[in-house]
Write a protein that holds these residues in place. Sequence first.
Motif, mmCIF file in Angstrom:
data_model
loop_
_atom_site.group_PDB
_atom_site.id
_atom_site.type_symbol
_atom_site.label_atom_id
_atom_site.label_comp_id
_atom_site.label_asym_id
_atom_site.label_seq_id
_atom_site.Cartn_x
_atom_site.Cartn_y
_atom_site.Cartn_z
ATOM 1 N N UNK A 1 0.802 -1.225 0.000
ATOM 2 C CA UNK A 1 0.000 0.000 0.000
ATOM 3 C C UNK A 1 0.840 1.283 0.000
ATOM 4 N N UNK A 2 2.072 1.242 0.477
ATOM 5 C CA UNK A 2 2.840 2.480 0.638
ATOM 6 C C UNK A 2 4.119 2.472 -0.199
ATOM 7 N N UNK A 3 4.987 1.514 0.058
ATOM 8 C CA UNK A 3 6.302 1.483 -0.571
ATOM 9 C C UNK A 3 6.554 0.065 -1.082
ATOM 10 N N UNK A 4 6.734 -0.081 -2.393
ATOM 11 C CA UNK A 4 6.777 -1.425 -2.977
ATOM 12 C C UNK A 4 8.098 -2.150 -2.751
ATOM 13 N N UNK A 5 9.011 -1.567 -1.949
ATOM 14 C CA UNK A 5 10.253 -2.257 -1.607
ATOM 15 C C UNK A 5 10.393 -2.413 -0.099
ATOM 16 N N UNK A 6 9.293 -2.360 0.583
ATOM 17 C CA UNK A 6 9.324 -2.441 2.044
ATOM 18 C C UNK A 6 9.843 -3.790 2.527
ATOM 19 N N UNK A 7 9.567 -4.858 1.798
ATOM 20 C CA UNK A 7 9.991 -6.187 2.245
ATOM 21 C C UNK A 7 11.504 -6.363 2.155
ATOM 22 N N UNK A 8 12.137 -5.752 1.166
ATOM 23 C CA UNK A 8 13.567 -5.964 0.945
ATOM 24 C C UNK A 8 14.422 -4.854 1.555
#
Length: 555
Positions: free
Chosen positions: A242-249
Amino acid sequence: MNRDFRFLNVISVNFGSKALILACGALFFFLSNSVQAQVTSSIDSTKIKIGEQITYQIQVEADTTELVLFPEGQTFMPLEMIESYETDTTKNNATYKLIKRYGLTQFDSGAYTIPQQKILIGDNAFFTDSLRVEVNTVTVDTTKQQLYDIKPMIEVEKYPSQWWKYLLIALLAITLIGVVLWWFIWRKKPLSEEEQMALLPPYDRAKLALQKLDESDYLQRSELKGYYSELTFIIRKYLDEKVYDRALESTTDELVARLRLLKDANKIELSYDDIKNIEGILKRADLVKFAKSAPDVELAKLDRNTIDVEIDQVKQALPEPTEEEKLLDQKYKEEYERKAKRRKIIFTVAASIAIILATFAGFGMKYGFKYVIDTITGDETKALLEGTWVDSAYGVPPVMISTPEVLERIEVKAIDSTGNTKVTAFNYGDLDSAFNIAIGTTRYNLQKDQEIDVSAELEQTIKTFENNGAKNLIVKRDKFETPNAAEGIKVSGTGEFPGEKEGEFRTGEYVILIFVADDKSVLQKIILVWDNENDYANEIMERVLNSVELKKVEN
């Protein structure tokens, strides 16, 4: 028998050669008389009417250790065996008395001789006496018996076609394949728990993940590392979607810096306190995972509740999607559904082709690929070979023959008849078809001491082939005998015969059978021509040739 031969050995020791020869001759004479007396034959009547049955009896007396074989099949010609009865056996000391009965008849009047019958007893063959039978016609008083006109020809109903069976099998196979493809490809399968979660919106998925975390036993087993790993993955996954598409990495510092940047750019209405709470929990989780820190269980529960609140805060901080974004999202879903449907169609076609090819390969290896292809394409010659054959008699005297189809009566001019007075002809096919069968019965008007010129008839038939376009004919002449012992002449060979197209030729084989009736005035001719490169035509003609039988004409 063994006792007699031991006696011979004693004679050979005690007497001279001359006495031995005389003794042997006398003994063998005695033995032959005694053995001959073991087999007798008789009939219950020597005079019968047409179609009436007589009983032919063979009586054998043999040692209990000997194997006795009685005649089987039509060995009583010219009489016809219509029934073979069970053998009656009676034991008398060391011998068996065997009685075998046969039911015989004849449908033509005249005087007939039942030939000798061969009986095997052990390794020895014995023959019965021949017996004479008179077959008399049934006397009809035409002054009392009413006479009627000959009935008109009636159309014979052919055996029903079996096409519906093949259609039913094909429909069942198609239905089975369709059910299998529907079950594994098109059926809406029950979704697993993971698949159901994947279909939820990110917010609902995050909330449900927190509930699953509450149901786990991490805290009961004090596995804080696993607990914090799950907890931080939930918030990171939500932020990633929902916010930042690289939050997982991203690392914790990178993610927090990104959230502050979005806050400063007014992209999200998230407070600095919320960002600070998220940062604190992520750093504590890093200490637990990498520094082996062990916070209190109650603190872990507090962090879980904080994450729950922050997920709500992030949802509220996100701006409402614009109409353009909603439209793009709808188009994405439609495109995804089209791709999914296209994948199903491609997989269905591929699976269908694979099943068809596997079925074709299986039947091809079992029955031969040519046979399978001909079955699929409906080869006409193959259908005739495997269809219902017709056993029929043609002409007078009759020619008994088995054919795939009933032969059609044709005009006399279709068969050469030089010098003939009466011709009956039947035919199926043409020289340019896969096979051709023709039967002709010719009755000649002959003077006394005249005979039918069989050689001239054969030459005329070969000439007829050539006049109809055949060429390069190889001729071979042999004797021929039918299963019912009728003897004739067989002319066979190969040649080039007209094809379906004008000017086209194909290699083929032909057989001409000629028989002359007992009264020397009737000639019976059978002509077979076929494409010898057609396996089904070869089988058809072999079967037709083996079925030829003639009924003898009685004076």
